[in-house]
Design an enzyme around this catalytic site. Sequence first.
Site, PDB file in Angstrom:
ATOM      1  N   ASP A  74     -67.372 -21.535 -39.377  1.00 49.11           N
ATOM      2  CA  ASP A  74     -66.480 -22.773 -39.006  1.00 49.11           C
ATOM      3  C   ASP A  74     -65.838 -22.752 -37.996  1.00 49.11           C
ATOM      4  O   ASP A  74     -64.728 -22.023 -37.705  1.00 49.11           O
ATOM      5  CB  ASP A  74     -65.565 -22.744 -40.305  1.00 49.11           C
ATOM      6  CG  ASP A  74     -66.302 -22.938 -41.795  1.00 49.11           C
ATOM      7  OD1 ASP A  74     -67.455 -22.321 -41.758  1.00 49.11           O
ATOM      8  OD2 ASP A  74     -65.560 -23.099 -42.757  1.00 49.11           O
ATOM      9  N   LYS A 110     -66.028 -30.753 -41.586  1.00 45.06           N
ATOM     10  CA  LYS A 110     -65.189 -30.298 -42.254  1.00 45.06           C
ATOM     11  C   LYS A 110     -63.664 -30.714 -42.071  1.00 45.06           C
ATOM     12  O   LYS A 110     -63.576 -31.083 -40.871  1.00 45.06           O
ATOM     13  CB  LYS A 110     -64.911 -28.933 -42.263  1.00 45.06           C
ATOM     14  CG  LYS A 110     -63.986 -28.030 -43.076  1.00 45.06           C
ATOM     15  CD  LYS A 110     -64.104 -26.589 -42.834  1.00 45.06           C
ATOM     16  CE  LYS A 110     -62.694 -25.836 -43.251  1.00 45.06           C
ATOM     17  NZ  LYS A 110     -62.851 -24.182 -42.885  1.00 45.06           N
ATOM     18  N   LYS A 130     -67.588 -30.725 -46.039  1.00 38.10           N
ATOM     19  CA  LYS A 130     -66.660 -29.710 -46.744  1.00 38.10           C
ATOM     20  C   LYS A 130     -65.103 -30.148 -46.386  1.00 38.10           C
ATOM     21  O   LYS A 130     -64.410 -30.124 -45.414  1.00 38.10           O
ATOM     22  CB  LYS A 130     -66.607 -28.370 -45.892  1.00 38.10           C
ATOM     23  CG  LYS A 130     -65.693 -27.306 -46.488  1.00 38.10           C
ATOM     24  CD  LYS A 130     -65.968 -25.895 -45.693  1.00 38.10           C
ATOM     25  CE  LYS A 130     -65.043 -24.811 -46.286  1.00 38.10           C
ATOM     26  NZ  LYS A 130     -65.237 -23.618 -45.488  1.00 38.10           N
TER      27      LYS A 130
END
Length: 324
Positions: free
Chosen positions: A161, A224, A260
């Site tokens: 991430d 995300k 996400k």
Amino acid sequence: MSQSAAPALSNTDRNPGMPLRTDWFDQIAVNTQAAERRAATLTTRRTVKKEWQAAWLVNAIRCIDLTTLAGDDTEDRVRRLCAKAVRPLADHIMAGLGLEHLTTGAVCVYPTMVAAAVKAVAGTGIPVASVATGFPAGLMPLDLRLAEIRYAVDQGAEEIDIVITRAHVLDGNWAALYDEVAAMREACGAAHMKAILATGDLQTLRNVYKASMVAMQAGSDFIKTSTGKEGVNATLPVSLIMVRALRDYTDRTGDRVGFKPAGGMKTAKDAIAWQILMKEEMGNDWLRSDLFRLGASSMLGDIERQLERHITGRYAASSRHAIA
């Protein structure tokens, strides 16, 4: 209820990326009020009750990136988190739901905790995700951010991430943002990459759309919302705009990118709201862990309480469902 597990990520699911095309978003217009109205009606137009609600909550568990990103993280805490990821529900709840096997979608930790997490989930099929690139601010020289990615991958992380440089978005420097994200994607190697946009720092929904499109063009496998450390984290209006960008990218390229939301989501109600968003905007294919994740930790405790009530008719104390 189905006992089938959600499909795991595989290298064949990668977003290959493409050259930067600013003409795909230069003239984009976002009606903020319309986006807010649409987001506000998502959870009022569709409701789920009883066994259907339980099924949606079980699916949410399959899609959770169970996360600990605290300054006082220890290997013991990570091992407890992993134990919860392997066995997210108590045995009597599993039996009441007719489930034999259930895990979270992944566990997410800092790079220095990856090795402990990999050891704790060995043989379970649960991937370990690691934040990297100077999380949460990302204000480090690029070569150090790339080195952190490589370190996490070397430790066994299967998902990374990353955080973007928000200044590139605020300055409209799309070429710099594209080059940065593409370099991070290369450093990830075989690990899937989720690009954290830190939407609470991007000021406008137009910027959110543009940053989403650049991150996908540069090869992000997921986009995300947040690090969880901004003043404003995942919201439904921001998520709606990111999902619309994702849909536009898929329509143009044929490549599927995951989504996400993360940060600020604490309840079973939140878990259902974001799943409804994905179903309404993207369809059932995006209700699987290979295309949808929920970045959360405390949310799992509330989901477990709701499922216990479904099985037993009463709520348990929150302390019975502690995570770490």
